[in-house]
Design a protein around this motif. Sequence first.
Motif, short mmCIF file in Angstrom:
data_model
loop_
_atom_site.label_atom_id
_atom_site.label_comp_id
_atom_site.label_asym_id
_atom_site.label_seq_id
_atom_site.Cartn_x
_atom_site.Cartn_y
_atom_site.Cartn_z
N ARG A 18 -11.12 71.42 39.98
CA ARG A 18 -11.32 70.33 40.94
C ARG A 18 -12.56 69.54 40.52
NH1 ARG A 18 -8.15 69.39 45.72
NH2 ARG A 18 -10.07 68.95 46.87
N HIS A 36 -8.51 70.20 52.08
CA HIS A 36 -7.29 69.42 52.29
C HIS A 36 -7.47 68.01 51.74
CE1 HIS A 36 -3.50 68.41 54.17
NE2 HIS A 36 -4.06 67.38 54.78
N SER A 37 -8.65 67.45 51.99
CA SER A 37 -9.00 66.13 51.46
C SER A 37 -9.68 66.34 50.10
CB SER A 37 -9.96 65.42 52.43
OG SER A 37 -11.19 66.12 52.47
N ASP A 38 -10.52 65.38 49.69
CA ASP A 38 -11.27 65.58 48.44
C ASP A 38 -12.42 66.58 48.62
OD1 ASP A 38 -13.24 64.17 49.75
OD2 ASP A 38 -13.17 62.41 48.46
N ASP A 65 -6.78 68.50 59.39
CA ASP A 65 -6.36 68.93 58.06
C ASP A 65 -4.92 69.45 58.06
OD1 ASP A 65 -6.61 71.40 59.21
OD2 ASP A 65 -8.26 72.08 57.92
N TRP A 70 -3.80 63.06 55.21
CA TRP A 70 -5.16 63.23 54.69
C TRP A 70 -5.22 64.16 53.48
CZ3 TRP A 70 -6.70 59.18 56.72
CH2 TRP A 70 -6.49 58.88 58.07
N LYS A 71 -4.05 64.56 52.96
CA LYS A 71 -4.02 65.43 51.77
C LYS A 71 -4.67 64.68 50.60
CE LYS A 71 -2.13 68.91 49.24
NZ LYS A 71 -3.39 69.21 48.56
N ASP A 72 -5.69 65.32 50.00
CA ASP A 72 -6.42 64.74 48.87
C ASP A 72 -7.06 63.38 49.20
OD1 ASP A 72 -5.85 66.93 47.20
OD2 ASP A 72 -3.91 66.06 46.67
N ASP A 74 -9.57 60.39 50.05
CA ASP A 74 -10.92 59.99 49.66
C ASP A 74 -11.77 60.00 50.93
OD1 ASP A 74 -13.26 58.60 49.05
OD2 ASP A 74 -12.23 57.20 47.70
N SER A 75 -12.76 60.89 51.00
CA SER A 75 -13.53 61.05 52.23
C SER A 75 -14.37 59.82 52.58
CB SER A 75 -14.43 62.29 52.14
OG SER A 75 -13.62 63.44 52.04
#
Length: 163
Positions: A18, A36-38, A65, A70-72, A74-75
């Motif tokens: 990652r 779940h996100s970045d 999540d 919101w999978k991957d 950009d926060s």
Amino acid sequence: MPFRVGSGHDTHRLAEGRPLILGGVIVPHTKGLVGHSDADAVLHAVTDALLGAAALGDIGDAYPDTDPKWKDADSRLFLTETLARLNQMGWKPVNLDVTIFAQEPKLGGAKAAIKTSLAHLLSLPADCVNVKAKTGEKVGHIGRGEAIGAHAVVLIQQGEAAR
Ligand code: MG
């Protein structure tokens, strides 16, 4: 002029395969944060601090999540959307203080870029944003290099003078 303070905290697990993203900045490292996100623990802590200051709950309420949307993700989106919500309520950040807890990598070289990124995302002058880095003193999940944590405190101000 009304003021509010908010605090936020977040921790994510480190794993290989990652990218490491902290405060919207890609930091060179052999591992990155899992989520779940970045999994940008810094932006999650800052977003929670803003939500907390405005009494709007937490990041899990706003961006669950369990939502595939919101999978991957950009926060930076979580932060800018939250800031827009606060702006609509008349709130504007005054200053931000962030502490990042990481045994590895050493963040001395990345702090300036993270500070610049946070100031840009919050539309704040650079001298209103501070980024500190601490190790985990080689104990606990952070000290063993299994996770990175972040803590954020933000002051917000409401009113004509804040706009
Ligand atoms: Mg998080």
